[in-house]
Design a protein around this motif. Sequence first.
Motif, PDB file in Angstrom:
ATOM      1  N   PRO A   4      45.972  30.790  45.981  1.00  0.00           N
ATOM      2  CA  PRO A   4      45.440  31.933  46.750  1.00  0.00           C
ATOM      3  C   PRO A   4      44.114  32.397  46.184  1.00  0.00           C
ATOM      4  O   PRO A   4      43.729  32.056  45.073  1.00  0.00           O
ATOM      5  N   SER A   5      43.458  33.227  46.954  1.00  0.00           N
ATOM      6  CA  SER A   5      42.116  33.677  46.578  1.00  0.00           C
ATOM      7  C   SER A   5      42.086  34.386  45.237  1.00  0.00           C
ATOM      8  O   SER A   5      42.854  35.291  44.983  1.00  0.00           O
ATOM      9  N   ARG A   6      41.181  33.964  44.372  1.00  0.00           N
ATOM     10  CA  ARG A   6      40.985  34.630  43.097  1.00  0.00           C
ATOM     11  C   ARG A   6      39.539  35.054  42.910  1.00  0.00           C
ATOM     12  O   ARG A   6      39.235  35.880  42.086  1.00  0.00           O
ATOM     13  N   LYS A   7      38.631  34.432  43.636  1.00  0.00           N
ATOM     14  CA  LYS A   7      37.232  34.831  43.587  1.00  0.00           C
ATOM     15  C   LYS A   7      37.036  35.868  44.670  1.00  0.00           C
ATOM     16  O   LYS A   7      37.534  35.704  45.775  1.00  0.00           O
ATOM     17  N   ARG A   8      36.329  36.943  44.378  1.00  0.00           N
ATOM     18  CA  ARG A   8      36.295  38.016  45.355  1.00  0.00           C
ATOM     19  C   ARG A   8      34.962  38.739  45.385  1.00  0.00           C
ATOM     20  O   ARG A   8      34.234  38.741  44.426  1.00  0.00           O
ATOM     21  N   ASP A   9      34.683  39.359  46.519  1.00  0.00           N
ATOM     22  CA  ASP A   9      33.533  40.247  46.619  1.00  0.00           C
ATOM     23  C   ASP A   9      33.893  41.419  47.509  1.00  0.00           C
ATOM     24  O   ASP A   9      33.088  41.943  48.219  1.00  0.00           O
ATOM     25  N   LYS A  10      35.145  41.823  47.487  1.00  0.00           N
ATOM     26  CA  LYS A  10      35.543  42.987  48.256  1.00  0.00           C
ATOM     27  C   LYS A  10      35.128  44.202  47.455  1.00  0.00           C
ATOM     28  O   LYS A  10      35.916  44.959  46.928  1.00  0.00           O
ATOM     29  N   GLY A  11      33.794  44.328  47.343  1.00  0.00           N
ATOM     30  CA  GLY A  11      33.234  45.349  46.493  1.00  0.00           C
ATOM     31  C   GLY A  11      33.127  44.844  45.090  1.00  0.00           C
ATOM     32  O   GLY A  11      33.240  45.599  44.138  1.00  0.00           O
ATOM     33  N   ALA A  12      32.934  43.557  44.916  1.00  0.00           N
ATOM     34  CA  ALA A  12      32.971  42.870  43.628  1.00  0.00           C
ATOM     35  C   ALA A  12      33.067  43.821  42.464  1.00  0.00           C
ATOM     36  O   ALA A  12      32.170  44.559  42.178  1.00  0.00           O
ATOM     37  N   VAL A  13      34.187  43.783  41.782  1.00  0.00           N
ATOM     38  CA  VAL A  13      34.519  44.780  40.767  1.00  0.00           C
ATOM     39  C   VAL A  13      33.426  44.890  39.724  1.00  0.00           C
ATOM     40  O   VAL A  13      32.912  43.908  39.234  1.00  0.00           O
ATOM     41  N   ALA A  14      33.069  46.098  39.398  1.00  0.00           N
ATOM     42  CA  ALA A  14      31.983  46.345  38.444  1.00  0.00           C
ATOM     43  C   ALA A  14      32.347  45.870  37.068  1.00  0.00           C
ATOM     44  O   ALA A  14      33.453  46.083  36.611  1.00  0.00           O
ATOM     45  N   ASP A  15      31.422  45.185  36.403  1.00  0.00           N
ATOM     46  CA  ASP A  15      31.642  44.801  35.024  1.00  0.00           C
ATOM     47  C   ASP A  15      31.730  46.036  34.163  1.00  0.00           C
ATOM     48  O   ASP A  15      30.999  46.988  34.331  1.00  0.00           O
ATOM     49  N   LYS A  16      32.589  45.986  33.173  1.00  0.00           N
ATOM     50  CA  LYS A  16      32.822  47.155  32.341  1.00  0.00           C
ATOM     51  C   LYS A  16      31.644  47.499  31.466  1.00  0.00           C
ATOM     52  O   LYS A  16      31.558  48.589  30.937  1.00  0.00           O
ATOM     53  N   LYS A  17      30.704  46.565  31.293  1.00  0.00           N
ATOM     54  CA  LYS A  17      29.577  46.838  30.411  1.00  0.00           C
ATOM     55  C   LYS A  17      28.282  47.069  31.168  1.00  0.00           C
ATOM     56  O   LYS A  17      27.228  47.110  30.596  1.00  0.00           O
ATOM     57  N   GLU A  18      28.348  47.175  32.504  1.00  0.00           N
ATOM     58  CA  GLU A  18      27.139  47.438  33.248  1.00  0.00           C
ATOM     59  C   GLU A  18      26.865  48.934  33.276  1.00  0.00           C
ATOM     60  O   GLU A  18      27.752  49.754  33.125  1.00  0.00           O
ATOM     61  N   PRO A  19      25.602  49.344  33.511  1.00  0.00           N
ATOM     62  CA  PRO A  19      25.206  50.726  33.284  1.00  0.00           C
ATOM     63  C   PRO A  19      25.736  51.693  34.323  1.00  0.00           C
ATOM     64  O   PRO A  19      25.913  51.350  35.471  1.00  0.00           O
ATOM     65  N   MET A  89      44.452  37.877  40.870  1.00  0.00           N
ATOM     66  CA  MET A  89      43.059  37.517  41.136  1.00  0.00           C
ATOM     67  C   MET A  89      42.441  36.665  40.034  1.00  0.00           C
ATOM     68  O   MET A  89      41.303  36.240  40.138  1.00  0.00           O
ATOM     69  N   LYS A  90      43.155  36.425  38.953  1.00  0.00           N
ATOM     70  CA  LYS A  90      42.616  35.694  37.806  1.00  0.00           C
ATOM     71  C   LYS A  90      42.148  34.299  38.206  1.00  0.00           C
ATOM     72  O   LYS A  90      42.867  33.534  38.835  1.00  0.00           O
ATOM     73  N   PHE A  91      40.916  33.973  37.826  1.00  0.00           N
ATOM     74  CA  PHE A  91      40.410  32.603  37.957  1.00  0.00           C
ATOM     75  C   PHE A  91      39.260  32.437  36.978  1.00  0.00           C
ATOM     76  O   PHE A  91      38.126  32.832  37.245  1.00  0.00           O
ATOM     77  N   SER A  92      39.563  31.851  35.838  1.00  0.00           N
ATOM     78  CA  SER A  92      38.570  31.649  34.782  1.00  0.00           C
ATOM     79  C   SER A  92      37.950  30.270  34.911  1.00  0.00           C
ATOM     80  O   SER A  92      38.390  29.435  35.713  1.00  0.00           O
ATOM     81  N   ILE A  93      36.955  30.011  34.083  1.00  0.00           N
ATOM     82  CA  ILE A  93      36.356  28.677  34.109  1.00  0.00           C
ATOM     83  C   ILE A  93      37.356  27.619  33.636  1.00  0.00           C
ATOM     84  O   ILE A  93      37.317  26.470  34.078  1.00  0.00           O
ATOM     85  N   ASP A  94      38.286  28.010  32.781  1.00  0.00           N
ATOM     86  CA  ASP A  94      39.336  27.072  32.379  1.00  0.00           C
ATOM     87  C   ASP A  94      40.250  26.745  33.546  1.00  0.00           C
ATOM     88  O   ASP A  94      40.739  25.608  33.656  1.00  0.00           O
ATOM     89  N   ASP A  95      40.491  27.721  34.421  1.00  0.00           N
ATOM     90  CA  ASP A  95      41.274  27.447  35.625  1.00  0.00           C
ATOM     91  C   ASP A  95      40.539  26.456  36.527  1.00  0.00           C
ATOM     92  O   ASP A  95      41.161  25.576  37.133  1.00  0.00           O
ATOM     93  N   LEU A  96      39.225  26.593  36.622  1.00  0.00           N
ATOM     94  CA  LEU A  96      38.442  25.635  37.406  1.00  0.00           C
ATOM     95  C   LEU A  96      38.551  24.234  36.803  1.00  0.00           C
ATOM     96  O   LEU A  96      38.751  23.255  37.527  1.00  0.00           O
ATOM     97  N   LYS A  97      38.429  24.147  35.491  1.00  0.00           N
ATOM     98  CA  LYS A  97      38.501  22.840  34.826  1.00  0.00           C
ATOM     99  C   LYS A  97      39.853  22.169  35.035  1.00  0.00           C
ATOM    100  O   LYS A  97      39.964  20.940  34.997  1.00  0.00           O
TER     101      LYS A  97
END
Length: 241
Positions: A4-19, A89-97
């Motif tokens: 199922p979908s793990r990559k998203r842009d439904k308001g793409a969640v804000a990174d915790k370290k962005e200003p 929603m988890k999909f890391s680069i290791d999941d891609l590999k």
Amino acid sequence: MPWPSRKRDKGAVADKKEPDAKIAKTEETQKKEEEEKSTKPPAGSSKSGWKNWKKAKESDAGGEESKQTYCHWLLKSEPESRLEKGVDMKFSIDDLKAQPNQTTFWEGVRNYQARNFLRAMKLGQQAFFYHSNCKEPGVVGIVKIVKEAYPDHTQFDQKDPHYDSTSRKENPKWSMVDVQFVRMTKRFIPLSEIKAHHLAHKADGGPLKNMMLFTRQRLSIQPLTQEEFDFVLSLEEEKPH
């Protein structure tokens, strides 16, 4: 069967370290998005100096400036578990590999600007795989586009978190592309480090001065100029600050 979908842009969640800032919001994300939060980046000059980098690049190119066209991309995905309508929603680069042929479809994008960027992607173009909405966001690897935009099947799946009842099969609203793992970056390049260069470049006109990672933070699909891509990639050769 694809996950199922793990990559998203439904308001793409804000990174915790962005200003913290009020930023331009696009389309249907406007009412749901929260303010960006971040820790302050390290005091900020570009340590290697973008001017030295630029001088080397101009020497290689016979002194010609790169054209400001988008030929590379940055794709955000969430490496940590987060449930949405019962789906992780988890999909890391290791999941891609771990996918067959290290390839997957990049589905679940529900923002019109991000969708248009997906539709602009060309076969063979490269993108940064960016871990987002996690303890330390940043660039972890490189992928390439192996299939250009086609209808995103999740928009028609009522069990999918990204189901869209207003989309019709004869005229689909949403698209996706297929991406394939290319390689890990030589080291993790954190958002805080990229931001430090961005702030320095805003002051002295460097290649990251207008980087969309900081001007349209919430978009999970972002275009990069050749200069932006090359500069961020050059950071993998530096020791972390």
